[in-house]
Design a protein around this motif. Structure first.
Motif, short mmCIF file in Angstrom:
data_model
loop_
_atom_site.label_atom_id
_atom_site.label_comp_id
_atom_site.label_asym_id
_atom_site.label_seq_id
_atom_site.Cartn_x
_atom_site.Cartn_y
_atom_site.Cartn_z
N SER A 189 0.84 -1.19 0.00
CA SER A 189 0.00 0.00 0.00
C SER A 189 0.88 1.24 0.00
CB SER A 189 -0.93 0.02 1.23
OG SER A 189 -1.72 1.18 1.25
N PHE A 190 0.55 2.21 -0.87
CA PHE A 190 1.29 3.47 -0.93
C PHE A 190 0.86 4.39 0.20
CE2 PHE A 190 2.06 2.36 -5.44
CZ PHE A 190 3.41 2.70 -5.53
N SER A 191 1.78 5.26 0.61
CA SER A 191 1.43 6.33 1.54
C SER A 191 0.61 7.39 0.82
CB SER A 191 2.69 6.95 2.15
OG SER A 191 3.48 7.55 1.14
N VAL A 232 -2.92 -1.78 4.72
CA VAL A 232 -3.47 -0.59 4.06
C VAL A 232 -2.99 0.63 4.82
CG1 VAL A 232 -5.63 -0.64 5.40
CG2 VAL A 232 -5.58 0.53 3.19
N TRP A 233 -2.60 1.65 4.06
CA TRP A 233 -2.17 2.92 4.68
C TRP A 233 -3.41 3.72 5.03
CZ3 TRP A 233 3.35 3.77 4.28
CH2 TRP A 233 3.79 4.86 5.04
N LEU A 234 -3.46 4.25 6.25
CA LEU A 234 -4.65 4.94 6.74
C LEU A 234 -4.66 6.40 6.31
CD1 LEU A 234 -5.05 3.33 10.27
CD2 LEU A 234 -6.17 2.71 8.13
N GLY A 235 -4.78 6.61 5.01
CA GLY A 235 -4.99 7.95 4.46
C GLY A 235 -3.84 8.90 4.74
N SER A 237 -2.03 10.15 7.04
CA SER A 237 -1.49 9.99 8.39
C SER A 237 -0.27 9.09 8.29
CB SER A 237 -2.53 9.39 9.33
OG SER A 237 -2.77 8.03 9.02
N ASP A 238 0.39 8.88 9.41
CA ASP A 238 1.52 7.97 9.46
C ASP A 238 1.13 6.67 10.17
OD1 ASP A 238 1.18 8.96 11.96
OD2 ASP A 238 3.27 9.54 12.30
N ARG A 239 -0.09 6.23 9.94
CA ARG A 239 -0.60 5.01 10.56
C ARG A 239 -0.94 3.97 9.49
NH1 ARG A 239 1.54 7.20 14.19
NH2 ARG A 239 0.65 7.79 16.20
N LEU A 240 -0.73 2.71 9.86
CA LEU A 240 -1.06 1.58 9.00
C LEU A 240 -2.07 0.70 9.72
CD1 LEU A 240 2.55 0.48 7.95
CD2 LEU A 240 0.99 1.87 6.60
N ALA A 241 -2.85 -0.04 8.92
CA ALA A 241 -3.73 -1.06 9.45
C ALA A 241 -3.41 -2.38 8.75
CB ALA A 241 -5.20 -0.70 9.25
N THR A 242 -3.32 -3.45 9.52
CA THR A 242 -3.06 -4.77 8.96
C THR A 242 -4.16 -5.72 9.41
OG1 THR A 242 -1.68 -5.38 10.85
CG2 THR A 242 -0.56 -4.43 8.93
N THR A 243 -4.41 -6.72 8.59
CA THR A 243 -5.31 -7.81 8.95
C THR A 243 -4.54 -9.11 8.81
OG1 THR A 243 -6.16 -7.98 6.68
CG2 THR A 243 -7.34 -6.54 8.19
N PRO A 281 -8.93 -5.24 3.74
CA PRO A 281 -9.18 -3.90 4.30
C PRO A 281 -9.31 -2.83 3.20
CG PRO A 281 -6.84 -4.39 4.44
CD PRO A 281 -7.48 -5.57 3.76
N PHE A 282 -10.23 -1.91 3.43
CA PHE A 282 -10.42 -0.74 2.55
C PHE A 282 -10.65 0.46 3.46
CE2 PHE A 282 -11.77 -4.46 0.24
CZ PHE A 282 -11.23 -4.29 -1.03
N PHE A 283 -9.86 1.53 3.23
CA PHE A 283 -9.95 2.70 4.11
C PHE A 283 -10.47 3.90 3.34
CE2 PHE A 283 -8.13 6.41 6.39
CZ PHE A 283 -8.77 6.20 7.61
N ASP A 284 -11.50 4.54 3.89
CA ASP A 284 -12.06 5.77 3.33
C ASP A 284 -11.47 6.94 4.11
OD1 ASP A 284 -13.52 7.84 2.30
OD2 ASP A 284 -15.43 7.23 3.19
N ASP A 285 -10.50 7.63 3.49
CA ASP A 285 -9.80 8.71 4.20
C ASP A 285 -10.70 9.90 4.46
OD1 ASP A 285 -7.49 9.98 5.32
OD2 ASP A 285 -7.34 11.16 3.50
N SER A 286 -11.71 10.13 3.63
CA SER A 286 -12.58 11.29 3.81
C SER A 286 -13.39 11.20 5.09
CB SER A 286 -13.51 11.44 2.60
OG SER A 286 -12.77 11.68 1.43
#
Length: 697
Positions: A189-191, A232-235, A237-243, A281-286
């Protein structure tokens, strides 16, 4: 009442809804390959599907508006000699798509403008297959994942079983960078700005790469289970989420600091359940919502991410399991329906169902709070600019209200610029006075402290009677000179008269006191009070100091009076009408000695060597003459002020107060000079005492 606490959130009631039967895509033949990918991808115009076909690998592209049952024979994107494992749409060109295959190649395809899933046929009425524009070759084994860059045009990342992630320039076909791993990469996942890439591999390690340096920025142990993990990169921010999975096969979620992975996950893993399917995982940054889609089950869980924590919102449940899932870009949602996510899932490998997630709102107006600016379809950088490390904060954003109004999107680029801001372009005359004030404080800080003076006084009391007689004679002479200077200032009442006049004028005109921010009376009082001389001849110094403090206290009380009376005035000191007067004040500074020159005198006095007591006593006459001259000059100003009529305007009162402040500053500087001269005499006494002590020893 149950007493259960319910967390407040605008997304607490988000719900998912499947589209009606006539809006679904049927007769789909999804690939039966067991490779772990999302199997389908979507953009605002098309859906790509890894197709189950013979004669090598192929995938299909379905326009979103061609719903319903697909024909038995459909046009396919053929060219790979083995199964297509993953596809991805170019975020800046909806008609460009990339594919990764089991044959180790990456295909770049262009969807024709006249393309149709149902009616794209040749002259004989048969479906017409499409060929790739080019192949990118370089991987030694099969290419499992492809992912386009979020900010730079024509930049693509691919992972392979050869344990590498390669970054490509799609336009030239050139390989830009290679990120070597010890094992196969299962997810990447890209930042937000595209400068870093997060990867997780079969060695159960989570890594963050500086892509253009080809080096690992941070690395840490991820989930301990044996099955594949996702990241997945959490939008923005400097946070990641893994499953992933635990050793006991519990499905888990982890939140990580992208640049501190060695510290472990933040707050511990979140245990979801004990199902066997991988969580996508899918992250909606908005909206800061993380969607977790179970592979092999029909559930979609979604959480709100806030303060490094995940808060469960709700769960979309279905009896139809999904193997593939795709989330459309933010610009594809229906703003008028308050839709926050448009997604597509496969059902039983033969149907694709659209699912929409809504925020329930009664109002039909544009909901600005749930639709912040979102990434547009415009690239922030070219491939060459990105390679040359041109800075950019993230994707080019656009205003979501344009989707509601049906107008052209208003782009808001996030590129970093070096041009000065509006605050930096402010007038230089305002901050110019601050360094001068700071430098004067630094000079005044060099004066002797009270502790040092006390030590010297104690040492002087233990010396012989001959030293005491010498000090007494010197103290008496300095006392005489100091008392003469103080008597001259006390007898001259011109300063009091001038202050009284200015106070009356201010009460009439309501002028603002220009000395309110620049006079620094409080600071000078503190400095004078700290200059106490505890020596044999300290009685004379105390008398002088008491008279100075009395004079300062009287002046300060009278100056503060007009401050309180004119506090409501909105006069600005830099109005054009005062410019001629500023020139006159500068001329007076040159004649009488500018404040900068007066502030340099104490510094010069401190650097002098210790002199004899008689010389210091004779040098004391100069400050007395200066004080007499200052008193005469102040008297002249007072006579001029007394002749002014009470009907003087606001301008005249401000000018008079400015002159007053300059004169008072000069008087205070003279007083400070006399105090520092006494310091020099004190240092001379210290030197003599040391000499006598050495002689006696």
């Amino acid at each position: 009442m149950s007493g259960k606490f319910v967390r407040a959130s605008k997304y607490r009631h988000v719900y998912g809804q499947v589209a009606k039967k006539e809006r679904q895509y049927e007769n789909i033949r999804l690939t039966n390959n067991a490779w772990d990918s999302n199997l389908i991808k979507v953009n605002p115009k098309f859906i790509s599907v890894n197709w189950n076909s013979s004669g090598g690998g192929a995938f299909a592209v379905i326009p979103l508006n061609e719903v319903g049952k697909a024909p038995d024979q459909v046009p396919l994107f053929r060219g790979h000699t083995a199964h297509v494992l993953d596809t991805d749409f170019d975020p800046f060109n909806d008609n460009i798509i990339a594919s990764g295959s089991d044959d180790g190649k990456i295909g770049i395809w262009e969807i024709p403008e006249d393309y149709s899933f149902h009616h794209y046929t040749n002259s004989e009425g048969e479906p017409k297959d499409l060929q790739p524009k080019k192949f990118l070759t370089g991987h030694g084994r099969k290419v499992g994942h492809v992912l386009f860059h979020p900010t730079a045009r024509n930049v693509l990342a691919s992972s392979s079983l050869d344990h590498t992630v390669r970054i490509w320039d799609v336009e030239s076909g050139k390989e830009l960078f290679t990120l070597k791993h010890p094992d196969m990469v299962t997810s990447m996942s890209f930042s937000y700005d595209g400068n870093h890439l997060a990867t997780v591999s079969r060695d159960k390690k989570l890594r963050v790469w500086d892509i253009r340096e080809e080096k690992i920025v941070s690395e840490g142990q991820a989930h301990t289970g044996a099955k594949n993990q996702r990241v997945v990169w959490l939008g923005n921010s400097d946070r990641l989420a893994t499953t992933g999975f635990s050793k006991l096969s519990d499905r888990q979620i982890g939140i990580w600091d992208a640049f501190g992975l060695e510290k472990g996950d933040l707050g511990g893993f979140y245990t979801v359940d004990q199902s066997s399917g991988i969580l996508m995982p899918f992250f909606d940054d908005s909206n800061k919502i993380l969607y977790l889609v179970g592979k092999g089950d029909g559930n979609i869980r979604y959480y709100e991410f806030q303060n490094d924590e995940l808060f469960e919102l709700s769960e979309f449940q279905s009896i139809d399991p999904q193997r593939g899932f795709a989330a459309a870009p933010r610009r594809a949602v229906s703003v008028k329906d308050n839709e926050v996510l448009k997604a597509y899932k496969t059902v039983n490998d033969h149907c694709i169902e659209p699912i929409s997630f809504y925020v329930p709102r009664k109002s039909d107006s544009f909901q600005e709070d749930i639709y912040p600016d979102a990434p547009s379809g415009t690239a922030a950088l070219t491939a060459d600019e990105w390679v040359s490390k041109k800075p950019v904060d993230g994707p080019v954003l656009f205003n979501m209200s344009s989707l509601y109004n049906g107008s052209e999107p208003v782009l808001k680029p996030t590129e970093k610029t070096s041009s000065p801001s509006a605050a930096d372009k402010a007038s230089p005359s305002v901050p110019a006075a601050k360094p001068e004030k700071d430098s004067s404080k630094e000079k005044n800080d060099k004066s002797p402290t009270k502790e040092e003076q006390t030590e010297v006084a104690e040492a002087s009391q233990t010396q012989s009677s001959s030293v005491a007689r010498e000090v007494g004679a010197l103290g008496s002479s300095s006392s005489t000179l100091s008392s003469d200077a103080n008597d001259a200032l006390k007898e001259d009442k011109s300063v009091d008269k001038l202050l009284q006049k200015s106070s009356e004028l201010d009460s009439v005109n309501g002028a603002e006191d220009p000395s309110k921010e620049t006079s620094g009376w409080d600071d000078e009082d503190d400095e004078i009070e700290t200059l106490k001389f505890e020596q044999t001849g300290k009685k004379a110094a105390d008398k002088t100091e008491t008279s100075v403090k009395d004079l300062k206290t009287e002046n300060k009380c009278e100056v503060e009076k007009p401050k309180s009376e004119v506090e409501g005035s909105e006069l600005k000191p830099e109005t054009p009408a005062l410019k001629p007067k500023e020139q006159e004040v500068r001329q007076q500074k040159q004649e009488n000695g500018s404040p900068a020159t007066l502030q340099r005198k104490p510094e010069a006095a401190e650097t002098k060597t210790a002199a004899a007591g008689s010389q210091n006593a004779s040098n004391q006459e100069n400050p007395a003459e200066k004080k007499t001259a200052a008193a005469k000059a102040t008297s002249t100003k007072a006579e001029q002020a007394s002749s002014a009529p009470k009907s003087l305007g606001l301008k005249q009162s401000v000018e008079k107060l400015s002159d007053l402040v300059l004169e008072l500053d000069r008087v205070v500087a003279d007083l400070r000079q006399s105090s520092l001269d006494k310091d020099n005499r004190l240092k001379a006494l210290e030197a003599k005492i040391e000499q006598l002590v050495k002689a006696e020893n």
